[in-house]
Design an enzyme around this catalytic site. Sequence first.
Site, short mmCIF file in Angstrom:
data_model
loop_
_atom_site.label_atom_id
_atom_site.label_comp_id
_atom_site.label_asym_id
_atom_site.label_seq_id
_atom_site.Cartn_x
_atom_site.Cartn_y
_atom_site.Cartn_z
N LYS A 1 36.84 -17.53 17.35
CA LYS A 1 38.16 -17.85 16.90
C LYS A 1 38.81 -17.35 15.61
O LYS A 1 39.05 -16.10 15.70
CB LYS A 1 38.16 -19.39 16.87
CG LYS A 1 37.59 -20.13 18.29
CD LYS A 1 37.79 -21.47 18.06
CE LYS A 1 37.65 -22.14 19.73
NZ LYS A 1 36.32 -21.97 20.27
N SER B 1 39.44 -30.15 19.32
CA SER B 1 40.28 -29.12 19.69
C SER B 1 41.51 -29.42 20.69
O SER B 1 42.48 -28.54 20.86
CB SER B 1 39.36 -28.06 20.50
OG SER B 1 38.92 -28.80 21.75
N HIS C 1 36.95 -25.25 15.25
CA HIS C 1 38.38 -25.08 14.95
C HIS C 1 38.77 -25.19 13.50
O HIS C 1 39.66 -25.84 13.29
CB HIS C 1 39.08 -26.00 16.04
CG HIS C 1 39.15 -25.35 17.41
ND1 HIS C 1 39.96 -24.82 18.00
CD2 HIS C 1 38.31 -25.82 18.33
CE1 HIS C 1 40.06 -24.46 19.24
NE2 HIS C 1 38.86 -25.19 19.55
#
Lengths: 415, 83
Positions: free
Chosen positions: A249, A190, A218
Amino acid sequence: MAYSEKTRTAYQEDLKGIEDAGLFKKERFIHAPQNAEIEVEFPEGSALKSVINMCANNYLGLSGNQEVIDAAHAGLDSRGYGMSSVRFICGTQDIHRELEQKMTEFLGTEDTILFPSCMDANAGVFEAVLNEEDVMIADRLVHASIIDGMRLCKAMNDSYKHSDMKHLEKKLILHQDKRNRLIITDGVFSMDGDLAKLDEIVALAEKYDAMVFVDESHASGFIGRTGRGTHEHCGVLGKIDIVTTTFGKALGGASGGCVSGRRELVELCRQKARPYLFSNTVAPVIVSGTLRVMEIVSGSTERRDKLEENTTYWRQLLDDAGFDVKSGDSPIVPVMLYNAKLAQDVATDLFAEGIYAVGFFFPVVPQGQARIRTQLSAAHEKHHLDKAIAAFTTVGEKYGILGLGKQELIEKFGM
Amino acid sequence: MEDIKETVLEYVQDEYLEEDDDREVEMDTPLISGGIVDSFSMVSLKRFLENKYGIQIPDSDATPEAFDSVEKIAVLVERFLDA
């Protein structure tokens, strides 16, 4: 009174210590849905400022997507607001299982279990599937939630240098006497935006009889040709034993997460993982929205392709302007400054120029590795990025950092 | 004793320093209080010592203080070698 003045003063001193160290975090209030352009109140009480958002994990631009909002509304109407129960008592609806099946299909695994968040998934999974006869071998840059999960587990913990396959191999040899070896890594890291070498990791796991765990928070939805994740990108779909990921996300951005992987490991989480057993799962409204998100990302690569184009374009703009950019294949693009104060000052000036980007420095990243982390979204249009680079260039000129490499930046500003 | 120190020093340098690391580790460098080895990755150091020297170091003896420098680690290893 138990909370005496002495106690209060001690806590106030703790807070002052955080502030003095320059580590005090302040929230900025957004007065709109999450998007590429947002209205922000900062500092508290000030007039709203329109800024381009370069720091959200809204990779696919689905956080404020109308189709997702409509699906969430429909879910709210048909399945209600809350469950008022943990899953195994009376907190499971048909749509919870439907989303689990959808994630299994999307991630190319055998089964999936939802968790209130990926933080919870990571906190619960290791303790559920490993014991003191086993060893966990983690990349040294894995996410904090994984470290917390490892701390809660009785298995031995060990680590290998970031993405250093020779070091990992040494550790696998060292721990051959253990019952199970679990290699633990993020798919996309990240802070640096680099990808785990999952093809090499899987090869080592096969050679030394180890299982592989990957946190795809991610990556899910946009890494790999059809967005399935780092395992797709590295050609090892179906070979990862445990995948954890988040819906907070790219996949709609609300909240919730899951553990997906080998049937028996998922079932052990259902029987033993404490954040699953002792907490409500994802609310019906979010499950409904996420189901629509999964239809969108499974049906077309349009958003993921646009994100890739935006990332390539943004990297080129930064390179051309003379910034020191960490190379990588993900929409996390760190602009390296090395000095913590410089990173804070640049972020403040960028905000004044209408760009919302955050400076990261120790202890979030290693000492002397301060940076502005920029994150791309499929919601960005070229004009957003053109405006952003104009602001970056203005601020870069102010500090005289354009065209400087690592050594020159360190010489000029210190670490 | 000198052999043990050299072996431990070499292991610590190889295990905990990166290629472009500016930090240096010597015999008396504070490892844990100096931030070179965190308490989390101390486990692999303990396991290395146990495998290398064929000893068992109980968790009660594997304290951050006992592991805080190459010299202290060598003393600990000697103690269990003699035991």
